[in-house]
Each structure stands twice: as C-alpha cells, then as structure tokens.
Design a protein around this motif. Sequence first.
Motif, short mmCIF file in Angstrom:
data_model
loop_
_atom_site.label_atom_id
_atom_site.label_comp_id
_atom_site.label_asym_id
_atom_site.label_seq_id
_atom_site.Cartn_x
_atom_site.Cartn_y
_atom_site.Cartn_z
N HIS A 86 69.70 -43.09 -27.44
CA HIS A 86 70.10 -41.41 -26.90
C HIS A 86 70.01 -40.98 -25.42
O HIS A 86 69.37 -39.96 -25.49
N LEU A 87 70.79 -41.46 -24.98
CA LEU A 87 70.78 -40.84 -23.24
C LEU A 87 71.96 -39.44 -23.57
O LEU A 87 72.91 -39.08 -24.22
N ARG A 88 71.10 -38.33 -23.01
CA ARG A 88 71.75 -36.84 -22.85
C ARG A 88 72.99 -36.94 -22.09
O ARG A 88 74.72 -36.32 -22.37
N VAL A 89 73.31 -38.10 -20.98
CA VAL A 89 74.39 -37.51 -19.83
C VAL A 89 75.85 -38.66 -20.91
O VAL A 89 76.62 -37.61 -20.70
N GLY A 124 80.99 -36.84 -25.45
CA GLY A 124 81.60 -35.73 -26.78
C GLY A 124 82.51 -35.48 -26.38
O GLY A 124 83.42 -35.12 -26.91
N ASN A 130 75.29 -45.03 -28.59
CA ASN A 130 74.67 -43.83 -28.14
C ASN A 130 73.17 -43.41 -28.78
O ASN A 130 72.34 -42.99 -28.66
N LEU A 131 73.92 -42.87 -29.75
CA LEU A 131 72.65 -42.48 -31.00
C LEU A 131 71.83 -42.91 -31.21
O LEU A 131 70.76 -43.17 -31.49
N THR A 163 76.07 -38.22 -23.80
CA THR A 163 77.28 -38.02 -24.60
C THR A 163 77.41 -36.15 -24.43
O THR A 163 78.54 -36.03 -24.66
N SER A 164 77.14 -36.06 -23.51
CA SER A 164 77.72 -34.59 -22.42
C SER A 164 78.55 -35.46 -22.02
O SER A 164 80.28 -34.35 -21.62
N LEU A 189 79.44 -42.50 -28.58
CA LEU A 189 78.78 -41.96 -29.47
C LEU A 189 77.53 -42.08 -30.61
O LEU A 189 76.64 -42.33 -30.08
#
Length: 98
Positions: free
Chosen positions: A26-29, A35, A21-22, A31-32, A18
């Motif tokens: 910073h891909l939303r996929v 997470g 990625n941040l 994170t989703s 995480l």
Amino acid sequence: MRTLRIAAAVEAASLALLFLNLFTVHLRVITSLVGPLHGTAYLVTIGAACMAPAAAGSGARWRAAVPGIGGLLAVARLRGRPAPASPAVDTAPGGPRG
C-alpha cells in the motif's frame, strides 16, 4: 482496433497493479502513479470501442464501459468480426464497364 487492444491491456494490468499494491505494501507513490494511468486507459478504452466500426451492432460499446475488465470484454466480442465494408470505388479509366 489496435488502440482498443492496447488500452484494454493497460487498463487490466494497471488494475491488477492497484489491487496488488492495496493488498500488500500500500505505497502511496504507486497509487498516485498507476491510478491516473488506469483512469486514462479506461477512458481511452471506452472511446476506442465507440469509434470502432465493428462495434456498432455487437454490444462491444456497452461492454467497454464495465470498469476493470470492460476493455477485454469488448476486444473478445470484436475478435473475428470483420469491419463493415466500405463501398467499392472503381477508379479504372472508362468506368466500371470500360
């Protein structure tokens, strides 16, 4: 204890993913997906530490509640501590002196 070790490793690895990625793409996929995995691993770590018999007087239960690295702290605290012995049951015919 094995469940605690696995959950602690997943918790730490998912947190690292995480943060990676941040600070990079910073891909939303990512994170989703990662997470909820991290949150589940965190809850399993707390539950496994609370259920470990050796954790009763060691402080490992409180350490497991630290977000991110709590599982690793609890595993380190429990490493080398034997589980409390259960009472011996003699099943030999004639009892203990037989």
